[in-house]
Design a protein around this motif. Structure first.
Motif, mmCIF file in Angstrom:
data_model
loop_
_atom_site.group_PDB
_atom_site.id
_atom_site.type_symbol
_atom_site.label_atom_id
_atom_site.label_comp_id
_atom_site.label_asym_id
_atom_site.label_seq_id
_atom_site.Cartn_x
_atom_site.Cartn_y
_atom_site.Cartn_z
ATOM 1 N N GLN A 1 -15.133 6.963 34.762
ATOM 2 C CA GLN A 1 -15.357 5.599 34.295
ATOM 3 C C GLN A 1 -14.228 5.229 33.346
ATOM 4 N N SER A 2 -13.728 4.039 33.537
ATOM 5 C CA SER A 2 -12.674 3.595 32.640
ATOM 6 C C SER A 2 -12.812 2.105 32.363
ATOM 7 N N PRO A 3 -12.378 1.673 31.174
ATOM 8 C CA PRO A 3 -11.966 2.509 30.060
ATOM 9 C C PRO A 3 -13.167 3.070 29.309
ATOM 10 N N LYS A 4 -12.927 3.893 28.317
ATOM 11 C CA LYS A 4 -14.019 4.457 27.534
ATOM 12 C C LYS A 4 -14.584 3.416 26.577
ATOM 13 N N TYR A 5 -13.694 2.620 26.018
ATOM 14 C CA TYR A 5 -14.103 1.536 25.123
ATOM 15 C C TYR A 5 -13.484 0.232 25.633
ATOM 16 N N LYS B 1 -26.604 -12.387 28.668
ATOM 17 C CA LYS B 1 -26.843 -12.877 27.312
ATOM 18 C C LYS B 1 -26.537 -11.869 26.229
ATOM 19 N N ASN B 2 -26.695 -10.619 26.524
ATOM 20 C CA ASN B 2 -26.490 -9.580 25.515
ATOM 21 C C ASN B 2 -25.718 -8.429 26.137
ATOM 22 N N PRO B 3 -24.427 -8.606 26.379
ATOM 23 C CA PRO B 3 -23.668 -7.633 27.151
ATOM 24 C C PRO B 3 -23.237 -6.388 26.378
ATOM 25 N N THR B 4 -23.253 -6.425 25.063
ATOM 26 C CA THR B 4 -22.806 -5.265 24.295
ATOM 27 C C THR B 4 -23.763 -4.106 24.522
ATOM 28 N N ALA B 5 -23.245 -3.020 25.076
ATOM 29 C CA ALA B 5 -24.077 -1.866 25.423
ATOM 30 C C ALA B 5 -23.182 -0.738 25.916
ATOM 31 N N PHE B 6 -23.817 0.375 26.189
ATOM 32 C CA PHE B 6 -23.146 1.514 26.796
ATOM 33 C C PHE B 6 -23.529 1.541 28.268
ATOM 34 N N TYR B 7 -22.527 1.614 29.154
ATOM 35 C CA TYR B 7 -22.775 1.533 30.589
ATOM 36 C C TYR B 7 -22.429 2.861 31.257
ATOM 37 N N LEU B 8 -23.367 3.343 32.041
ATOM 38 C CA LEU B 8 -23.198 4.617 32.729
ATOM 39 C C LEU B 8 -23.237 4.421 34.239
ATOM 40 N N CYS B 9 -22.284 5.016 34.902
ATOM 41 C CA CYS B 9 -22.230 5.017 36.358
ATOM 42 C C CYS B 9 -22.701 6.380 36.847
ATOM 43 N N ALA B 10 -23.392 6.408 37.962
ATOM 44 C CA ALA B 10 -23.909 7.666 38.498
ATOM 45 C C ALA B 10 -23.819 7.654 40.018
ATOM 46 N N SER B 11 -23.922 8.824 40.593
ATOM 47 C CA SER B 11 -23.926 8.919 42.053
ATOM 48 C C SER B 11 -24.752 10.118 42.485
ATOM 49 N N GLN C 1 -16.100 -14.400 28.471
ATOM 50 C CA GLN C 1 -15.177 -13.806 29.436
ATOM 51 C C GLN C 1 -15.923 -12.843 30.328
ATOM 52 N N ASN C 2 -15.547 -12.835 31.592
ATOM 53 C CA ASN C 2 -16.047 -11.804 32.487
ATOM 54 C C ASN C 2 -15.241 -10.530 32.266
ATOM 55 N N VAL C 3 -15.869 -9.409 32.500
ATOM 56 C CA VAL C 3 -15.172 -8.141 32.349
ATOM 57 C C VAL C 3 -15.675 -7.178 33.435
ATOM 58 N N THR C 4 -14.747 -6.386 33.970
ATOM 59 C CA THR C 4 -15.104 -5.452 35.039
ATOM 60 C C THR C 4 -14.940 -4.013 34.569
ATOM 61 N N LEU C 5 -16.000 -3.239 34.771
ATOM 62 C CA LEU C 5 -16.001 -1.822 34.429
ATOM 63 C C LEU C 5 -15.761 -1.015 35.699
ATOM 64 N N SER C 6 -14.889 -0.047 35.586
ATOM 65 C CA SER C 6 -14.511 0.744 36.754
ATOM 66 C C SER C 6 -15.362 2.007 36.866
ATOM 67 N N LYS D 1 -16.166 3.742 49.569
ATOM 68 C CA LYS D 1 -17.183 4.738 49.237
ATOM 69 C C LYS D 1 -16.990 5.278 47.832
ATOM 70 N N GLU D 2 -15.725 5.388 47.424
ATOM 71 C CA GLU D 2 -15.421 6.029 46.156
ATOM 72 C C GLU D 2 -15.616 5.127 44.942
ATOM 73 N N SER D 3 -15.698 3.823 45.165
ATOM 74 C CA SER D 3 -15.616 2.895 44.060
ATOM 75 C C SER D 3 -16.815 1.952 43.988
ATOM 76 N N PHE D 4 -17.297 1.721 42.774
ATOM 77 C CA PHE D 4 -18.459 0.847 42.593
ATOM 78 C C PHE D 4 -18.273 0.093 41.269
ATOM 79 N N PRO D 5 -17.380 -0.871 41.229
ATOM 80 C CA PRO D 5 -17.125 -1.589 39.978
ATOM 81 C C PRO D 5 -18.256 -2.545 39.594
ATOM 82 N N LEU D 6 -18.448 -2.674 38.306
ATOM 83 C CA LEU D 6 -19.487 -3.551 37.750
ATOM 84 C C LEU D 6 -18.825 -4.669 36.956
ATOM 85 N N THR D 7 -19.149 -5.898 37.269
ATOM 86 C CA THR D 7 -18.646 -7.038 36.507
ATOM 87 C C THR D 7 -19.751 -7.584 35.620
#
Lengths: 119, 115
Positions: free
Chosen positions: B6-10, B83-93, B17-22, B71-77
């Protein structure tokens, strides 16, 4: 809907001692899986132990064991010979074996127990 | 070694603004998941994908979007509608959606702060 409850927000144990973390769950299903995950300060979730509901025998993994009481819907984690590296947040999780519209592998988590290990 | 990256860490963003987590995995897993973690609330499922080009809403999908083109990638926007986007996000498989006893493998997470 299934729910998972961890009633101990924080626990503390002395190094080399034994500690038990509690978890209860609510479900009307008979087949399911239960898990304990560990989240150390690195924040990566690590699987500690898992239990299939159809198995009466309690699962064990080295120093970690569970006390699975299906009738009571209880799934506690016992850590023996606690080590400093065991300090972490521990999450109990439930997963149904029933396919609800494809969400078979949906994990339902408890709110976690923060375990401190005192040297 | 196989795993989930997962990137970035912070990640820091301004409100609106929209933001995409890898999230990338090299475990050859079919199923991938996004969880959100907030203090005192455990982990909650945002979206999941059983196979490429397919994904389903989880419990708290509002304000989020995903794609699964590979298959390898599942980005989250995280969109401005969250409304309350500040959080810790975890990806799993895990191996596939029918692997009842296949445990989830988790990434190291991304801490998103929106101000």
């Amino acid at each position: 809907a299934q729910t998972v409850t961890q009633s101990q927000p924080e626990m503390s144990v002395q190094e080399a001692e034994t500690v038990t973390l509690s978890c209860t769950y609510d479900t009307s299903e008979s087949d399911y899986y239960l898990f304990w995950y560990k989240q150390p300060p690195s924040r990566q979730m690590i699987l500690v132990i898992r239990q299939e509901a159809y198995k009466q025998q309690n699962a064990t993994e080295n120093r970690f064991s569970v006390n699975f009481q299906k009738a009571a819907k209880s799934f506690s984690l016992k850590i023996s010979d606690s080590q400093l590296g065991d300090a972490a947040m521990y999450f109990c999780a439930y997963r149904s074996e029933t396919n609800y519209g494809g969400a078979t592998n949906k994990l339902i988590f408890g709110t976690g127990t923060l375990l401190a290990v005192q040297p | 070694d196989g795993g989930i990256t997962q990137s970035p860490k912070y990640l820091f963003r301004k409100e609106g603004q929209n933001v995409t987590l890898s999230c990338e995995q090299n475990l050859n897993h079919d199923a991938m998941y996004w969880y959100r973690q907030d203090p005192g609330q455990g982990l909650r499922l945002i979206y999941y994908s059983q196979i490429v080009n397919d994904f389903q809403k989880g419990d708290i999908a509002e304000g989020y979007s995903v794609s699964r083109e590979k298959k390898e990638s599942f980005p989250l926007t995280v969109t401005s509608a969250q409304k309350n986007p500040t959080a810790f996000y975890l990806c799993a498989s895990n191996k596939n959606w029918s692997s009842y006893n296949s445990p989830l493998h988790f990434g190291n997470g991304t801490r998103l702060t929106v101000t």
